[in-house]
Write an enzyme that holds these catalytic residues in place. Structure first.
Site, PDB file in Angstrom:
ATOM      1  N   ASP A 310      27.112  67.423  16.738  1.00 43.52           N
ATOM      2  CA  ASP A 310      26.571  66.310  15.967  1.00 43.52           C
ATOM      3  C   ASP A 310      27.622  65.203  15.903  1.00 43.52           C
ATOM      4  O   ASP A 310      28.823  65.463  16.069  1.00 43.52           O
ATOM      5  CB  ASP A 310      26.238  66.747  14.539  1.00 43.52           C
ATOM      6  CG  ASP A 310      25.002  67.628  14.485  1.00 43.52           C
ATOM      7  OD1 ASP A 310      24.093  67.407  15.293  1.00 43.52           O
ATOM      8  OD2 ASP A 310      24.963  68.537  13.642  1.00 43.52           O
ATOM      9  N   ASP A 596      23.311  71.333  10.872  1.00 45.82           N
ATOM     10  CA  ASP A 596      23.453  71.386   9.416  1.00 45.82           C
ATOM     11  C   ASP A 596      22.115  71.548   8.699  1.00 45.82           C
ATOM     12  O   ASP A 596      21.991  72.314   7.769  1.00 45.82           O
ATOM     13  CB  ASP A 596      24.195  70.155   8.875  1.00 45.82           C
ATOM     14  CG  ASP A 596      23.606  68.842   9.375  1.00 45.82           C
ATOM     15  OD1 ASP A 596      22.510  68.873   9.976  1.00 45.82           O
ATOM     16  OD2 ASP A 596      24.231  67.793   9.157  1.00 45.82           O
ATOM     17  N   ASP A 600      17.698  72.701  12.198  1.00 39.05           N
ATOM     18  CA  ASP A 600      18.664  72.953  13.262  1.00 39.05           C
ATOM     19  C   ASP A 600      18.841  74.448  13.527  1.00 39.05           C
ATOM     20  O   ASP A 600      19.409  74.838  14.547  1.00 39.05           O
ATOM     21  CB  ASP A 600      20.037  72.377  12.890  1.00 39.05           C
ATOM     22  CG  ASP A 600      20.058  70.860  12.935  1.00 39.05           C
ATOM     23  OD1 ASP A 600      19.242  70.293  13.673  1.00 39.05           O
ATOM     24  OD2 ASP A 600      20.891  70.257  12.242  1.00 39.05           O
TER      25      ASP A 600
END
Length: 854
Positions: A310, A596, A600
């Protein structure tokens, strides 16, 4: 499931309990935990070290020896067996404690209101009466009754088996939520009514939120190898015993030789040392802010060939600051002129999930929540009283929380007697839902030059690496939820920046050197993603960037063809992450994936190494992961990969050492029997070799510091054999040479007419010293013994010194000399030992040095 009668009378205050009330209730009800199976006691763990057939045989033989008059030998052998058991106990006990510490660190937490303040605390300290706050992805830590909620949907499949989420409301009979269930949507404030074994989960006695302690595949493979070695060693020991008996030697003595040799030769501690090494590595990673939940992940980390990360908070600082604002169709960089009636301020402040605590003077300290949302408020409010006045006449009526699919959130507030809906989110999602635009407090159609200018400015801000958040509102048609986010009035766009972490740049460079691809995945605009990716050297061309919509146009086969050429994925949703992971794995990559949010979790679970965020990650994602980043930092992932490589290297080092040494011991006895020599080592001496060389030096190798090239090599293959790169060849050759040198030392003593005790002492010294020299060779597979930095592993130096001191004690202390049947050695004797124990090591070192030099 319902609870009609609550066991306790609890506070009705929304500000929750204070610390004194909580302490009394904790004393009354105990910790909020499910009772688990009792851990094996230290005493039983110690006794388990003797639960081995070979050890039983040895103990039986030594007891028999004692009854036959050889009491000194019997007592000494038993002492050595006990000392070996103590070493094994220390290894296993340390491993258990390391794993318990990991469980403690990974214990679930809860957001609780205590003393009128929101705090995050371990869920085990919750008590009936606590007020707890939940959001999407959170796991419910106790049985609770809902006080207030917004669009709440709970996954109760853990209790009911039903996979469909259950809607919950504070204004209905369906107002209870249970420990272990998960928030799928919305948010809530709830009061704890039952904890620990009084919960529904406690009643069915399932242990939840528990770190998975799986058997490492490497440990399993080594355990299988150990069984093969056991059979081979026992076969050789039987041959040695039979050959000795055939030569006419004492049957009992040869039986004891065979059993002692089996004890010394069988690497029964190999799987245990692997576990200790992995556990110590886990502790090392923890110091680097990487919490390993599953031991097999340590092995897999060293194989990582792709890291999908990310952007926000992982590659960047997660410290957003608004730089530009598009409002009234113009760009502003100074926001101090925006007054309280400004619709943009209202949209960004009301449509927000941050918490306020106005006890501080500085506005920055009064805001708690997502960095993006706090940045939007801080941009327009420079002192807290203005913000307090701005919020005092507003009542929040209803909201639709943000989710990664819609990429927006909506809030309905009551303002001056009217209901107004404010919406904020990704510009492309907001723009497509807007029918009008607010220009100088007038509502005009959102078309023509207005729409073109907004699109142009958003594109320009994005190209400057600014993250854009758009805002809109509407007044009518608020009853029908399906139409709330339709026909909106466009207000403006805020462009903010989250600068890359300084350490992330170096970490990306280290990955490039180590042959690891870094792929950045973000929900940000394509231009923003490309700008950040280029700054971090993740990508160099816009051709290496793909958006979620472009990805949707590819089938799985097409995606596999190009996936390893794409370095940045922008505007993606969690479902895209899953496709990316699967495509990379199909192409043979070992994939690490960060996540997170609750959505996901599938991608994190699918990845070879699933990585969840320790700060911003949801409980669901943490449970799906193999590793948790306690600091949400990309550099921590790279450090963990490096640590994984080091651990694997160290496991290879002590496997090489143990098997070479054990092979040398077996061949010493086997070759002497094969060529009808006298027994070069007595049973008690064989056991002493095992005690002096197998324990501490092997453990010290397990914590050897990294070699200089550890992050220069390419990732190893996931299914690569632990004996790859000619390790088995090195083990066989070095073990054979150790055995031959030991026999030659024994023969030299015989040639010069020395007593059998002196010859055996020489052989014992050579066998031990050659192994202690070999342990330094094992520190590197590429460098010679001359190139290894001796004092970079002081634990190993100390372990070797301890082993040498033990050898000197049994040679020069009269009582021990009598027990171990040794004799004092003079300088000439030691020169023979030094020559035969070092000749191979130095010859091999010289060969490596010269070949590498040329």
């Amino acid at each position: 499931m319902t609870k009609n009668n609550y066991a306790v009378e609890i506070s009705t205050r929304l500000e929750g309990l204070n610390d004194k009330e909580a302490e009394k209730l904790l004393e009354k009800f105990g910790l909020n935990e499910i009772e688990s199976k009792k851990q094996i006691s230290a005493f039983k763990l110690f006794l388990s070290q003797f639960n081995d057939f070979i050890i039983w045989v040895l103990i039986g033989a030594t007891l028999l020896s004692g009854f036959m008059g050889e009491k000194a030998d019997a007592i000494t052998i038993l002492i050595i067996v006990v000392m070996n058991a103590i070493l094994g106990f220390i290894q296993e006990y340390k491993t258990e404690k390391s794993l318990e510490a990991l469980k403690e660190l990974a214990a679930p937490t809860a957001k609780v209101i205590r003393n009128g303040k929101i705090k995050i605390m371990k869920a085990e300290y919750l008590v009936p009466g606590d007020v707890v706050i939940f959001e999407i992805g959170d796991r419910i830590p106790a049985d609770c009754i809902i006080i207030e909620e917004s669009n709440l949907l709970i996954d109760e499949s853990l209790l009911t088996g039903e996979s469909v989420g259950v809607s919950k409301s504070s204004n209905s009979n369906n107002n209870l939520i249970y420990m272990g269930t998960t928030v799928l949507r919305g948010k809530a404030k709830a009061k704890v009514i039952d904890t620990g074994m009084n919960t529904e989960m406690g009643k069915i006695a399932n242990m939840l939120n528990n770190i998975e302690v799986e058997k490492s595949p490497l440990k399993q493979r080594l355990a299988s190898l150990g069984k093969i070695l056991v059979v081979a060693c026992i076969a050789i020991c039987v041959v040695v015993t039979l050959l000795g008996i055939i030569r006419g030697q004492d049957k009992y003595q040869m039986f004891l030789v065979g059993v002692s040799l089996a004890v010394a030769a069988i690497p029964e501690g190999l799987p245990a040392i692997v576990t200790v090494s992995l556990a110590l590595g886990v502790s090392g990673m923890l110091k680097r802010n990487a919490l390993i939940r599953k031991l097999p992940a340590v092995e897999t980390l060293g194989c990582t060939s792709v890291i999908c990360s990310d952007k926000t908070g992982t590659l960047t600082e997660n410290n957003m600051k608004v730089r530009k604002v598009l409002y009234n169709n113009e760009i502003y960089t100074d926001f101090s002129t925006f007054n309280n009636a400004n619709k943009l301020l209202k949209a960004f402040t009301y449509c927000n999930d941050i918490n306020f605590d106005f006890k501080y003077n500085k506005i920055e300290k009064c805001l708690f929540g997502d960095p993006t949302e706090t940045a939007l408020v801080k941009a327009f409010f420079y002192e807290k009283n203005r913000l307090i006045n701005f919020l005092k006449d507003i009542k929040r009526v209803y909201d639709i929380p943000f989710d990664s699919t819609r990429k927006m959130m909506s809030v309905i507030v009551r303002e001056n007697g009217k209901k107004i809906c404010y919406v904020k989110g990704a510009p492309e999602r907001i723009i497509e839902r807007c029918k009008y635009i607010l220009i100088n407090d007038k509502i005009v159609p959102f078309e023509g030059r207005y729409r073109l200018n907004v699109l142009k400015q958003v594109d320009k801000m994005s190209s400057e690496a600014l993250r854009c958040i758009a805002a809109a509102y509407k007044i009518d048609n608020l009853v029908n939820n399906s139409s709330i986010e339709r026909d909106l009035i466009f207000i403006g766009v805020a462009g903010m920046i989250d600068p890359p972490r300084k350490e992330a740049f170096n970490a990306v460079q280290k990955c490039a050197t180590a042959g690891i691809k870094v792929i950045m995945i973000t929900g940000d605009h394509r231009n923003t993603a490309f700008a950040v990716g280029k700054e971090l050297n993740i990508c160099s061309s816009s051709n290496e960037v793909m958006t979620g919509s472009e990805l949707d146009n590819l089938n799985d086969k097409e995606l596999r063809k190009i996936v390893d050429r794409i370095r940045v994925f922008a505007r993606v949703s969690p479902k895209h992450k899953l496709r990316i992971v699967k495509a990379l794995k199909k192409k043979g990559y070992v994939v690490s994936m960060t996540g997170d949010g609750v959505n996901d979790a599938p991608a994190v679970k699918e990845a070879d190494i699933g990585i969840s965020m320790g700060i911003s990650g949801t409980d669901v994602t943490k449970e799906a992961s193999s590793m948790i980043l306690l600091d949400d930092n990309f550099a921590t992932i790279v450090s963990a990969v490096e640590e994984g490589r080091v651990i694997y290297d160290n496991i290879r080092k002590f496997i090489r050492y143990l098997l070479s040494c054990n092979l040398g011991e077996v061949l010493t006895m086997f070759l002497s029997s094969l060529f009808y020599l006298e027994t070069p080592l007595l049973p008690i001496q064989i056991l002493f070799v095992n005690l002096a060389t197998d324990g501490l030096p092997a453990l010290a190798l397990g914590i050897d510091p990294p070699e200089d090239d550890v992050m220069v090599r390419k990732p190893r293959e996931k299914d690569e054999s632990i004996f790859a790169n000619r390790l088995s060849e090195k083990i066989v050759i070095r073990g054979t040479l150790i055995g031959i040198c030991t026999i030659f030392t024994f023969l030299v003593g015989k040639y010069y007419g020395m007593s059998i005790e002196t010859c055996r002492t020489l052989a014992l010294g050579t066998l031990i010293m050659s192994q202690l020299l070999h342990v330094f060779e094992c520190r590197s597979e590429k460098c010679s013994i001359f190139q290894i930095k001796l004092f970079t592993n002081m634990y190993l130096v100390g372990a070797v010194l301890v082993s040498i001191i033990m050898l000197l004690l049994i040679i020069y202390v009269p009582f021990l000399r009598m027990v171990f049947h040794t004799v004092p050695l003079n300088i000439g004797h030691w020169l023979i030992i030094v020559f035969f124990s070092s000749v191979v090591a130095f010859a091999n070192g010289l060969y490596i040095f010269l070949t590498h030099k040329n």
